[in-house]
Design a protein around this motif. Structure first.
Motif, mmCIF file in Angstrom:
data_model
loop_
_atom_site.group_PDB
_atom_site.id
_atom_site.type_symbol
_atom_site.label_atom_id
_atom_site.label_comp_id
_atom_site.label_asym_id
_atom_site.label_seq_id
_atom_site.Cartn_x
_atom_site.Cartn_y
_atom_site.Cartn_z
ATOM 1 N N GLU A 96 0.823 -1.204 0.000
ATOM 2 C CA GLU A 96 0.000 0.000 0.000
ATOM 3 C C GLU A 96 0.858 1.255 0.000
ATOM 4 O O GLU A 96 0.352 2.360 0.155
ATOM 5 C CB GLU A 96 -0.933 0.003 1.216
ATOM 6 N N ILE A 97 2.158 1.083 -0.124
ATOM 7 C CA ILE A 97 3.079 2.219 -0.137
ATOM 8 C C ILE A 97 3.289 2.670 -1.577
ATOM 9 O O ILE A 97 3.757 1.900 -2.426
ATOM 10 C CB ILE A 97 4.424 1.848 0.503
ATOM 11 N N ILE A 98 2.922 3.904 -1.871
ATOM 12 C CA ILE A 98 3.079 4.449 -3.218
ATOM 13 C C ILE A 98 4.560 4.669 -3.492
ATOM 14 O O ILE A 98 5.236 5.426 -2.785
ATOM 15 C CB ILE A 98 2.306 5.763 -3.374
ATOM 16 N N ALA A 99 5.079 4.012 -4.518
ATOM 17 C CA ALA A 99 6.502 4.121 -4.838
ATOM 18 C C ALA A 99 6.802 5.290 -5.770
ATOM 19 O O ALA A 99 7.901 5.847 -5.735
ATOM 20 C CB ALA A 99 6.999 2.815 -5.458
ATOM 21 N N ALA A 100 5.845 5.653 -6.606
ATOM 22 C CA ALA A 100 6.048 6.768 -7.535
ATOM 23 C C ALA A 100 4.694 7.352 -7.902
ATOM 24 O O ALA A 100 3.699 6.621 -8.030
ATOM 25 C CB ALA A 100 6.790 6.307 -8.789
ATOM 26 N N THR A 101 4.662 8.667 -8.066
ATOM 27 C CA THR A 101 3.421 9.357 -8.438
ATOM 28 C C THR A 101 3.698 10.305 -9.586
ATOM 29 O O THR A 101 4.606 11.157 -9.490
ATOM 30 C CB THR A 101 2.839 10.155 -7.248
ATOM 31 N N ALA A 102 2.947 10.185 -10.659
ATOM 32 C CA ALA A 102 3.070 11.114 -11.780
ATOM 33 C C ALA A 102 2.306 12.396 -11.454
ATOM 34 O O ALA A 102 1.270 12.354 -10.785
ATOM 35 C CB ALA A 102 2.535 10.478 -13.056
ATOM 36 N N PRO A 103 2.786 13.549 -11.906
ATOM 37 C CA PRO A 103 2.068 14.798 -11.658
ATOM 38 C C PRO A 103 0.644 14.736 -12.211
ATOM 39 O O PRO A 103 0.381 14.092 -13.232
ATOM 40 C CB PRO A 103 2.898 15.844 -12.402
ATOM 41 N N ALA A 104 -0.276 15.400 -11.518
ATOM 42 C CA ALA A 104 -1.669 15.423 -11.970
ATOM 43 C C ALA A 104 -1.749 16.073 -13.345
ATOM 44 O O ALA A 104 -1.060 17.055 -13.634
ATOM 45 C CB ALA A 104 -2.529 16.175 -10.973
ATOM 46 N N ARG A 105 -2.615 15.510 -14.181
ATOM 47 C CA ARG A 105 -2.832 16.043 -15.519
ATOM 48 C C ARG A 105 -4.329 16.171 -15.770
ATOM 49 O O ARG A 105 -5.120 15.312 -15.366
ATOM 50 C CB ARG A 105 -2.228 15.122 -16.584
#
Length: 321
Positions: A96-105
């Protein structure tokens, strides 16, 4: 883990919306698509035993995006539901740990990225509109818009100014009832463009339709001829000792519409109704979803004159037991 490809801001949903993510060691990874404003999980993708994954989220977002036509008086309307803002997260499967997040688009409906400022429309900028009818314009601008509506009649001129409170995608609704007795109406949206309307008498036989166009707008057109209405009845029967018994009845009412004689460019625009993801029949401010039965856009030609024929029916059949 990191994203190596993200789409441009305001990319059109009619094209591929591709993301790519990489991790150092091969393993299972999940990608989640989250709607930013509501934090709603729109979908997820899983990739097995890989160090890199690429995927297109456009089909998923196109299914999510549903339009509601604008109603009410002349002026700006909210365009929040006409686009969608998401973020994409990547994580190891089972974690459940987010490893990477792309910027909101923010992604827009339609097939092309708009060149600001503009009017997003497939219809001509010179239009006919029946008395009492309404139309809406989809504007794109990186600044708040000021729209001036000018009405002209034989002995008077009137003008009203309207200002938006947002930037980006903006919806402007024009209701002819706010400009009674005007013979022409001009909607001047500044750098976005100008649309000119000729107001024609309303006829009882005309049927006004609205549909989502390929550029992400809702277009309107009044079909002057309703050629026929066909009531189709489907019965379910059961055989009993007393004979055949009708257990259920379902009815469909199909309506055949014929456009006015139009130039080829206008007929091509109207043919877009056949492939539109959403179509409505308009009665005043009531927009009733309809199903387009026509699978081919039939253009009837009389010499050099051409008209489009279309068959529609209500979205839901009427049934009773």
């Amino acid at each position: 883990m990191q994203f190596t490809q993200i789409p441009q801001q305001y990319a059109p949903l009619g094209q591929a919306i591709r993301y790519a993510v990489e991790q150092d060691a091969a393993g299972n990874l999940d990608a989640r698509i989250v709607e930013v404003n509501s934090e709603l999980l729109l979908g997820a993708k899983r990739f097995a035993e890989t160090t890199a994954a690429a995927f297109d989220i456009a089909p998923m977002l196109r299914r999510t995006l549903q339009f509601t036509p604008s109603t009410g008086a002349t002026g700006f309307q909210t365009a929040a539901e006409r686009c969608i803002t998401v973020r994409v997260e990547a994580l190891e499967t089972g974690s459940e740990i987010i490893a990477a997040t792309a910027p909101a688009r923010t992604f827009l409906p339609g097939n092309e990225t708009p060149e600001a400022p503009c009017i997003r429309t497939t219809m001509p900028l010179e239009r006919l509109i029946p008395e009492g009818a309404a139309d809406e314009l989809t504007l794109w601008s990186d600044e708040a818009c000021v729209v001036t509506v000018s009405g002209h009649s034989a002995d008077s001129v009137t003008a009203e100014n309207y200002q938006s409170e947002s930037t980006g995608l903006q919806i402007f609704r024009l209701d002819t009832r706010d400009f009674p007795a005007c013979e022409t109406l001009t909607v001047d949206a500044g750098e976005c463009g100008v649309v000119r309307y000729t107001v024609i008498p309303a006829t009882q036989e005309a049927v006004r339709m609205a549909w989502r166009s390929r550029c992400g707008s809702i277009e309107h057109y009044s079909f002057p001829v309703m050629r026929s209405t066909t009531l189709r009845v489907s019965r379910q029967r059961a055989e009993t000792a007393d004979g055949h018994l009708v257990t259920a009845v379902e009815t469909d009412r199909e309506t055949e519409l014929v456009s006015a004689y139009e130039i080829p460019e206008m007929l091509e625009t109207l043919a877009g109704i056949v492939t539109a993801p959403q179509v409505w029949r308009v009665d005043g401010e009531a927009y009733t979803p309809v199903d387009v039965v026509t699978e081919e856009a039939v253009v009837q030609q009389r010499g050099v004159l051409r008209a489009l024929e279309l068959v529609v029916r209500p979205k839901s059949s009427v049934s009773w037991n």
